[in-house]
Write a protein that holds these residues in place. Structure first.
Motif, mmCIF file in Angstrom:
data_model
loop_
_atom_site.group_PDB
_atom_site.id
_atom_site.type_symbol
_atom_site.label_atom_id
_atom_site.label_comp_id
_atom_site.label_asym_id
_atom_site.label_seq_id
_atom_site.Cartn_x
_atom_site.Cartn_y
_atom_site.Cartn_z
ATOM 1 N N ILE A 719 0.858 -1.192 0.000
ATOM 2 C CA ILE A 719 0.000 0.000 0.000
ATOM 3 C C ILE A 719 0.889 1.236 0.000
ATOM 4 C CG2 ILE A 719 -1.802 1.271 1.243
ATOM 5 C CD1 ILE A 719 -2.792 -1.340 2.367
ATOM 6 N N SER A 720 0.944 1.935 -1.108
ATOM 7 C CA SER A 720 1.860 3.070 -1.245
ATOM 8 C C SER A 720 1.470 4.246 -0.355
ATOM 9 C CB SER A 720 1.925 3.523 -2.705
ATOM 10 O OG SER A 720 0.649 3.955 -3.147
ATOM 11 N N LEU A 721 0.193 4.335 0.046
ATOM 12 C CA LEU A 721 -0.237 5.441 0.899
ATOM 13 C C LEU A 721 0.467 5.420 2.256
ATOM 14 C CD1 LEU A 721 -4.113 5.555 0.292
ATOM 15 C CD2 LEU A 721 -2.354 7.051 -0.663
ATOM 16 N N ILE A 722 0.916 4.237 2.687
ATOM 17 C CA ILE A 722 1.600 4.138 3.975
ATOM 18 C C ILE A 722 2.900 4.936 3.929
ATOM 19 C CG2 ILE A 722 2.824 2.530 5.517
ATOM 20 C CD1 ILE A 722 0.639 0.479 4.903
ATOM 21 N N SER A 723 3.650 4.820 2.822
ATOM 22 C CA SER A 723 4.878 5.612 2.680
ATOM 23 C C SER A 723 4.560 7.069 2.381
ATOM 24 C CB SER A 723 5.743 5.041 1.553
ATOM 25 O OG SER A 723 6.175 3.747 1.867
#
Length: 913
Positions: A719-723
């Motif tokens: 999940i790229s939103l975490i970074s």
């Protein structure tokens, strides 16, 4: 409470803090007046009660004026002996180790690894009429000289040698290239026997008469010298060099020491005269309990020097117990001396009363000891007996006969920090010249890189070298450490390098795989999180030496420093070039009396040499030098950029970037300026310290270690939103979770095996993440939290390959497919007996995630604890039997044995009640 008890209890309390060092330094007990005034009783009555205690054997009377007293029990504890007398002249008499009837009693290993050696040594010393000549054999650092000294003390204490018998030490290697000088030193010489022999001279054999002559490195003795020596052994007579007429006599016992195989270096005729050969073991052949005792003694010796309590962290002890100590006991002593010096310096810097020995002061070769899988189980078992950290504060006597140099005493405690630091370093170099210690490591590297960061980079790159089967240059070590240091201490500055990911994967696939391991290690040890993109840059660092070799270091941006005065720029350039093992930095210093136009011509010549075709970055201190670059560009067309700030850290940052040929001049200029401005404006922040409340996703498993960490890494990569939003992932379990740990953080969701039942926080089971729409659900939760309404999915995964992907991303060395296959077969054999009903699919996911981490843990011999496992097995014996049998396929496939503590966590996992 009786008056006598009050007196005794107060006396015990008064001396509770007194240690061996205090007594050695002059503490001599407590007086009657001090006790009577403190507990408010008449002095006469106090004296009467103290004398009663002396007669009962509870208190020792120290004679003198005034008379003082000390608890007998405390003497027994401090000096490890039974006191029978009731009075003594002074307490420090107990500190004399020479008073022991058997000098070997205090040698570590006297009932263990050295028992046979000591028995032989005692027999050699007491054998009539004057003992046996002996050779001590062992590697460097095994303690041959010390062992010989103890043999000498043993002989004196048993009346074999007189109290004033000499003990003469001679190292045969000192004159091995000059046999004549060696023999003259040993046997003496007659006047005129060689040039410079102006008088008759006695030799060491004469000086050792009626005592012991210890010949270290005896294998360096020439054949002629051995023949002269065995003539002395046979007859007690010898001749001086150059004297063919007169025999001299000497009754001397020979003890030799060698690191070489005896038969290959000594004459057989000589060996026949040496009836006793004693082999001393390497430190690796001695038990871990002995090694821990040696470590404790050496720290006690350091405490005795510096008189500050020392606390040694368990992780430090684990490294010291596990590292490859090639120099044996001698190196261990030198290494502990080194790390105490570093810790002592830290305590001065931080104005601390106690010395804390932590991992950050350990050199990399010691830090690697924690990776010694062969010894981990034994080390963990030994350290489990130690409650908390090891504290050395003088409350126990160092049980050793090793002498220590008191070089700490030379320090002026009121001196400046830099002076104290230099004195410490010089002392180490003087006392232990062979110690793997590099002064520049402190003086230069630690000016620009935090020690804890440098050591962590050092150890992980050593591991990377083994995995990639290559050696990194000093430049790579320093450059990578600087990069990590800047990531932590500077604002986020995006790299100017445009990395072609696909090309990187194709060309450096192995480096990329190791880079993931490097990233994971540094994140764990330094307590920070790097962006996912950093692993690509890490891979470039791991290929940097190869890349620079291919590029032949051409077409790089040049670097030129300029300053006013005498040697300012050149000194900075020298430091930078030395640290990064290059000569790329050039420097010019403008003498104050020099005209600007003359100096410009000198600059122009140097700039022509510096230019490699990619432009020149110029760094200056002030004034007219700032305009030189622009004038040079107008005249030659060579692009230049000038930074008006000259400081070692920023020069190092610029040099690191100019050494990479892919960097362009403007990119380097911009990045160095950004870092410089942040520094000047005081905006430097540690990225691992967040002042504002931070968002958290908690991942859970049974132990809070394996599966929870695995799941956290999977979510970060999926999940790229975490970074994007810098969301923290926090692995834990239900027993370790405490809400107060999150008082300044906002918990977005809980994902995993255990629902922590946090009010208004959604829980997503791990099986839903892998087999259903759990990732989509979590992505939606994050989007809603941050009002991210672009509608795009920020994750990648299919249900079919979910388990394989998560294990590929997180397993360190196991084959993911083989691991999954084995765990699924194991699960299939147990699922009917475990009565899971419709939830079997959920339990399979949890078992595979937990089991994969469990297998790697067991292979690495990493111990985890399960409180009162025996009671659980008794209470649920049927479940235990099913799981025990289910482990058979895992144990057979991976050639290991799953311990009961691991089965305990599996029992919790399958608890359906």
């Amino acid at each position: 409470m009786y008056r006598k008890d009050r007196v005794y209890n107060f006396l015990e309390r008064c001396v509770s803090h007194i240690g061996y060092a205090d007594i050695k330094n002059g503490f001599n007990g407590i007086g009657t007046t001090e006790i009577s005034e403190a507990i408010n009783i008449d002095r006469t009555n106090c004296s009467k009660e103290l004398n009663k205690l002396v007669n009962e054997g509870k208190v020792l009377k120290i004679e003198g004026r005034p008379v003082k007293f000390f608890p007998t029990k405390k003497v027994n504890e401090l000096f490890n002996l039974e006191v029978t007398e009731t009075s003594i002249k002074k307490l420090s008499d107990f500190c004399s180790a020479e008073n022991s009837i058997n000098a070997f009693d205090k040698v570590i290993g006297n009932q263990g690894s050295l028992k046979m050696a000591i028995e032989k040594a005692c027999a050699a010393m007491i054998y009539p009429p004057h003992g046996l000549n002996t050779i001590l054999s062992g590697e460097t650092g095994t303690g041959k000289t010390m062992f010989a000294e103890i043999m000498y003390k043993f002989a004196k204490s048993h009346g074999i040698l007189s109290k004033d018998a000499p003990f003469i030490i001679f190292n045969c290697s000192e004159y091995s290239d000059n046999p004549q000088l060696l023999l003259s030193t040993l046997f003496g010489f007659k006047k005129g026997s060689f040039t410079g022999a102006e008088n008759d001279q006695e030799g060491l054999v004469s000086k050792a008469n009626n005592g012991i002559l210890f010949l270290d490195e005896i294998h360096r003795l020439s054949s002629e010298g051995q023949e002269m020596l065995f003539h002395l052994i046979d007859t007690g007579n010898y001749r001086k060099l150059g004297d063919n007429d007169t025999y001299n006599s000497s009754k001397v016992l020979i003890i030799g020491a060698t690191t070489e195989p005896l038969e290959s270096v000594l004459l057989s005729t000589f060996l026949r005269r040496i009836p006793m050969v004693i082999d001393l073991p390497n430190i690796s052949d001695r038990g871990m309990d002995e090694r821990l005792e040696l470590i404790s003694i050496f720290f006690n010796l350091e405490f005795d020097k510096i008189q500050k309590p020392i606390t040694i962290k368990k992780s430090v002890l684990k490294s010291l117990l596990g590292y490859q100590c090639v120099g044996n006991v001698g190196q261990l002593k030198a290494d502990i001396n080194l790390i105490c010096a570093r810790s002592y310096l830290d305590s001065i810097s931080n104005h601390e009363e106690r010395i804390q020995v932590t991992k950050k002061v350990l050199p990399s070769y010691i830090l690697e000891g924690i990776l010694n899988a062969d010894k981990n189980r034994e080390i963990d078992f030994l350290l489990d007996k130690l409650k908390g950290d090891l504290v050395i504060d003088g409350t126990s006597m160092p049980k050793t006969l090793i002498n220590s140099q008191m070089w700490y005493k030379r320090l002026d405690k009121n001196a400046s920090l830099s002076t104290i630091k230099k004195e410490l370093e010089q002392s180490i170099l003087e006392e232990y010249p062979s110690s793997p210690y590099n002064r520049m490591e402190h003086e230069n590297i630690f000016k620009v890189i935090e020690p804890s960061i440098y050591y962590e980079v050092d150890i992980i790159l050593k591991i990377a070298e083994r995995k990639l089967q290559k050696n990194f240059s000093k430049r790579t070590y320093i450059a990578f450490a600087m990069h990590i240091n800047s990531l932590i201490n500077q604002p986020v500055v995006h790299s100017g390098i445009d990395i072609n990911i696909e090309e990187l994967k194709a060309k450096y696939s192995q480096e990329l795989e190791v880079a993931r391991l490097v990233k994971k290690h540094l994140e764990f040890e330094l307590g920070i999180e790097f962006s996912p993109e950093e692993e690509y840059l890490f891979a470039l660092f791991l290929s940097m030496d190869e890349h620079n070799s291919e590029a032949n270091e051409s077409k790089r941006v040049g670097l030129l420093l300029m300053a006013h005065g005498n040697g300012v720029a050149k000194n900075i350039a020298k430091v930078a070039n030395s640290l990064l093992d290059t000569d790329h930095t050039h420097a010019l210093d403008m003498q104050l009396e020099k005209r600007v136009d003359e100096f410009y011509l000198e600059f122009e010549d140097t700039a022509n040499e510096v230019n490699e075709g990619n432009g020149i970055l110029i760094m200056t201190d002030m004034g007219s030098l700032n305009s030189f670059g622009e004038l040079y560009t107008e005249k030659t067309g060579v692009p230049t950029r000038t930074i008006n700030f000259l400081s070692t850290p920023f020069v190092l940052e610029a040099l690191r970037k100019t050494l990479i040929s892919d960097y362009k001049l403007d990119e380097i200029y911009t990045e160095v300026k950004e870092i410089m401005h942040a520094y000047v404006e005081g905006n430097v922040k540690k990225s691992k310290i967040k002042k504002e409340p931070r968002e958290v996703i908690i991942t859970t498993c049974l132990t809070g270690q394996g599966a929870a960490i695995t799941l956290a890494n999977f979510l970060r990569n999926s999940i790229s939103l975490i970074s994007k939003y810098n969301i923290e992932l926090f692995p834990t379990n239900s027993s370790d979770y405490r809400i107060e740990d999150f008082k300044n953080k906002r918990i977005i969701a809980v994902v995993g095996i255990s629902d922590l039942n946090i009010a208004q926080v959604p829980f997503i089971p791990s099986e839903k993440i892998l087999l259903d729409n759990g990732l989509s659900q979590l992505n939606e939760i994050i989007e809603n939290y941050y009002s991210d309404s672009n509608g795009q999915q920020s994750f990648e995964m299919t249900n079919e390959n979910g388990l394989r992907i998560i294990l590929e991303e997180t397993l360190t060395f196991l084959n993911p497919q083989k691991t999954i296959t084995t765990l699924v077969h194991s699960f299939d054999g147990m699922k009917k007996d475990l009565l899971m009903g419709e939830n079997s699919e959920r339990y399979l996911i949890m078992f595979v995630m937990h089991g994969a981490s469990m297998i790697e843990r067991v292979i690495r011999n990493e111990c985890i604890d399960y409180p009162d496992i025996e009671s659980l097995i008794r209470a649920k014996s049927e479940t235990y039997a099913i799981l025990k049998k289910g482990m058979e396929e895992i144990e057979s496939t991976f050639m290991l044995k799953v311990p009961d503590v691991e089965i305990g966590y599996l029992m919790d996992l399958f608890d359906t009640e």
